[in-house]
Design a protein around this motif. Structure first.
Motif, PDB file in Angstrom:
ATOM      1  N   VAL A 106      23.677  19.343 -32.175  1.00 44.18           N
ATOM      2  CA  VAL A 106      24.205  18.625 -31.022  1.00 44.18           C
ATOM      3  C   VAL A 106      25.574  18.041 -31.361  1.00 44.18           C
ATOM      4  N   GLY A 107      26.556  18.306 -30.504  1.00 39.70           N
ATOM      5  CA  GLY A 107      27.889  17.774 -30.717  1.00 39.70           C
ATOM      6  C   GLY A 107      28.958  18.671 -30.144  1.00 39.70           C
ATOM      7  N   LYS A 108      30.207  18.344 -30.479  1.00 42.62           N
ATOM      8  CA  LYS A 108      31.370  19.090 -30.017  1.00 42.62           C
ATOM      9  C   LYS A 108      32.044  19.729 -31.218  1.00 42.62           C
ATOM     10  N   PHE A 109      32.448  20.985 -31.042  1.00 43.79           N
ATOM     11  CA  PHE A 109      33.044  21.761 -32.123  1.00 43.79           C
ATOM     12  C   PHE A 109      34.274  22.491 -31.613  1.00 43.79           C
ATOM     13  N   VAL A 110      35.199  22.804 -32.518  1.00 48.73           N
ATOM     14  CA  VAL A 110      36.363  23.620 -32.180  1.00 48.73           C
ATOM     15  C   VAL A 110      36.492  24.712 -33.248  1.00 48.73           C
ATOM     16  N   VAL A 111      36.793  25.937 -32.802  1.00 50.82           N
ATOM     17  CA  VAL A 111      36.860  27.081 -33.709  1.00 50.82           C
ATOM     18  C   VAL A 111      37.970  26.891 -34.737  1.00 50.82           C
ATOM     19  N   GLU A 112      37.605  27.125 -36.001  1.00 48.64           N
ATOM     20  CA  GLU A 112      38.562  27.091 -37.120  1.00 48.64           C
ATOM     21  C   GLU A 112      39.008  28.482 -37.510  1.00 48.64           C
ATOM     22  N   LYS A 113      38.041  29.390 -37.600  1.00 46.34           N
ATOM     23  CA  LYS A 113      38.392  30.759 -37.996  1.00 46.34           C
ATOM     24  C   LYS A 113      37.357  31.734 -37.463  1.00 46.34           C
ATOM     25  N   ARG A 114      37.811  32.985 -37.368  1.00 46.47           N
ATOM     26  CA  ARG A 114      36.956  34.079 -36.903  1.00 46.47           C
ATOM     27  C   ARG A 114      37.095  35.236 -37.886  1.00 46.47           C
ATOM     28  N   GLU A 115      35.996  35.905 -38.137  1.00 45.28           N
ATOM     29  CA  GLU A 115      36.024  37.110 -38.974  1.00 45.28           C
ATOM     30  C   GLU A 115      35.701  38.303 -38.089  1.00 45.28           C
ATOM     31  N   ASN A 116      36.526  39.341 -38.151  1.00 43.51           N
ATOM     32  CA  ASN A 116      36.395  40.579 -37.396  1.00 43.51           C
ATOM     33  C   ASN A 116      36.548  40.368 -35.887  1.00 43.51           C
ATOM     34  N   PHE A 117      37.369  39.428 -35.486  1.00 42.28           N
ATOM     35  CA  PHE A 117      37.581  39.166 -34.059  1.00 42.28           C
ATOM     36  C   PHE A 117      38.132  40.394 -33.344  1.00 42.28           C
ATOM     37  N   ASP A 118      39.239  40.956 -33.853  1.00 38.29           N
ATOM     38  CA  ASP A 118      39.861  42.097 -33.185  1.00 38.29           C
ATOM     39  C   ASP A 118      38.910  43.289 -33.107  1.00 38.29           C
ATOM     40  N   GLY A 119      38.276  43.627 -34.220  1.00 37.29           N
ATOM     41  CA  GLY A 119      37.357  44.767 -34.243  1.00 37.29           C
ATOM     42  C   GLY A 119      36.192  44.578 -33.291  1.00 37.29           C
ATOM     43  N   PHE A 120      35.661  43.363 -33.249  1.00 36.26           N
ATOM     44  CA  PHE A 120      34.549  43.047 -32.354  1.00 36.26           C
ATOM     45  C   PHE A 120      34.986  43.188 -30.899  1.00 36.26           C
ATOM     46  N   GLU A 154      23.991  28.491 -37.090  1.00 38.75           N
ATOM     47  CA  GLU A 154      23.464  27.642 -38.149  1.00 38.75           C
ATOM     48  C   GLU A 154      24.520  26.628 -38.561  1.00 38.75           C
ATOM     49  N   MET A 155      24.068  25.538 -39.115  1.00 42.24           N
ATOM     50  CA  MET A 155      24.979  24.544 -39.663  1.00 42.24           C
ATOM     51  C   MET A 155      25.216  24.921 -41.123  1.00 42.24           C
ATOM     52  N   ASP A 156      26.486  25.055 -41.483  1.00 43.61           N
ATOM     53  CA  ASP A 156      26.875  25.515 -42.814  1.00 43.61           C
ATOM     54  C   ASP A 156      27.938  24.556 -43.350  1.00 43.61           C
ATOM     55  N   GLY A 157      27.519  23.630 -44.206  1.00 43.83           N
ATOM     56  CA  GLY A 157      28.456  22.665 -44.769  1.00 43.83           C
ATOM     57  C   GLY A 157      29.116  21.789 -43.716  1.00 43.83           C
ATOM     58  N   GLY A 158      28.367  21.399 -42.703  1.00 43.27           N
ATOM     59  CA  GLY A 158      28.903  20.555 -41.645  1.00 43.27           C
ATOM     60  C   GLY A 158      29.630  21.314 -40.544  1.00 43.27           C
ATOM     61  N   ARG A 159      29.742  22.618 -40.699  1.00 47.92           N
ATOM     62  CA  ARG A 159      30.393  23.459 -39.696  1.00 47.92           C
ATOM     63  C   ARG A 159      29.350  24.300 -38.961  1.00 47.92           C
ATOM     64  N   LEU A 160      29.676  24.656 -37.724  1.00 48.17           N
ATOM     65  CA  LEU A 160      28.833  25.544 -36.945  1.00 48.17           C
ATOM     66  C   LEU A 160      29.251  26.976 -37.255  1.00 48.17           C
ATOM     67  N   LYS A 161      28.331  27.754 -37.790  1.00 48.99           N
ATOM     68  CA  LYS A 161      28.580  29.166 -38.098  1.00 48.99           C
ATOM     69  C   LYS A 161      27.801  29.990 -37.088  1.00 48.99           C
ATOM     70  N   GLU A 162      28.507  30.895 -36.412  1.00 46.33           N
ATOM     71  CA  GLU A 162      27.871  31.746 -35.423  1.00 46.33           C
ATOM     72  C   GLU A 162      28.151  33.207 -35.754  1.00 46.33           C
ATOM     73  N   VAL A 163      27.092  33.992 -35.832  1.00 46.36           N
ATOM     74  CA  VAL A 163      27.217  35.424 -36.044  1.00 46.36           C
ATOM     75  C   VAL A 163      26.795  36.081 -34.735  1.00 46.36           C
ATOM     76  N   ILE A 164      27.736  36.779 -34.106  1.00 43.34           N
ATOM     77  CA  ILE A 164      27.524  37.363 -32.789  1.00 43.34           C
ATOM     78  C   ILE A 164      27.552  38.879 -32.930  1.00 43.34           C
ATOM     79  N   THR A 165      26.473  39.535 -32.499  1.00 45.16           N
ATOM     80  CA  THR A 165      26.410  40.990 -32.512  1.00 45.16           C
ATOM     81  C   THR A 165      26.155  41.465 -31.088  1.00 45.16           C
ATOM     82  N   LEU A 166      27.037  42.308 -30.595  1.00 48.09           N
ATOM     83  CA  LEU A 166      26.918  42.859 -29.247  1.00 48.09           C
ATOM     84  C   LEU A 166      27.220  44.342 -29.330  1.00 48.09           C
ATOM     85  N   LYS A 167      26.274  45.141 -28.864  1.00 44.63           N
ATOM     86  CA  LYS A 167      26.447  46.605 -28.831  1.00 44.63           C
ATOM     87  C   LYS A 167      26.833  47.151 -30.201  1.00 44.63           C
TER      88      LYS A 167
END
Length: 128
Positions: free
Chosen positions: A6-20, A104-117
């Motif tokens: 629960v809370g507010k978060f802002v994106v710091e970094k993305r991995e494989n954004f363009d490819g995704f 998941e919470m990872d070291g105080g950060r929100l980590k999201e792994v998104i898989t689509l198609k």
């Protein structure tokens, strides 16, 4: 426990954004605009209902769900889909046809792994 999300978060970094984004069929001009866009996520809980709001410069989406029940959510492409969300090993896991998001919470950060198609992106967000 889910209260840790629960809370507010802002994106710091993305991995494989363009490819995704390209892999799921997002037009190149949108990928260019979205690459450095500030994305905010707000997660709240009211009883057994969890609400995730994504605030993007172009569009804000809000998805609500209860664990173990089928819900309709809007994905990153704006498509509506049916998912079942569960709390598994400290993670919030949303699964549907050709779609899975693990938060998941990872070291105080929100980590999201998104898989689509079959295409995957990982997004890390810090608390605001």
């Amino acid at each position: 426990m889910v209260d840790a999300f629960v809370g507010k978060f802002v994106v710091e970094k993305r991995e494989n954004f363009d490819g995704f984004m390209k892999g799921i069929g997002v037009p190149e001009e949108y990928v260019e605009k979205a690459r450095n866009a500030e994305v905010k996520t707000e997660i709240s809980k009211n009883g057994d209902v969890i609400t995730v709001t994504r605030i993007r410069p172009i569009k804000t989406t809000t998805n609500s769900f209860s664990f173990g029940k089928e819900s309709e959510v809007e994905n990153i492409k704006g498509e509506k889909m049916k998912v079942v969300v569960n709390y598994e090993g400290g993670k919030i896991v949303s699964r549907g046809d050709n779609y899975e998001v693990t938060q998941e919470m990872d070291g105080g950060r929100l980590k999201e792994v998104i898989t689509l198609k079959g295409h995957t992106m990982t997004r890390y967000s810090k608390r605001q």
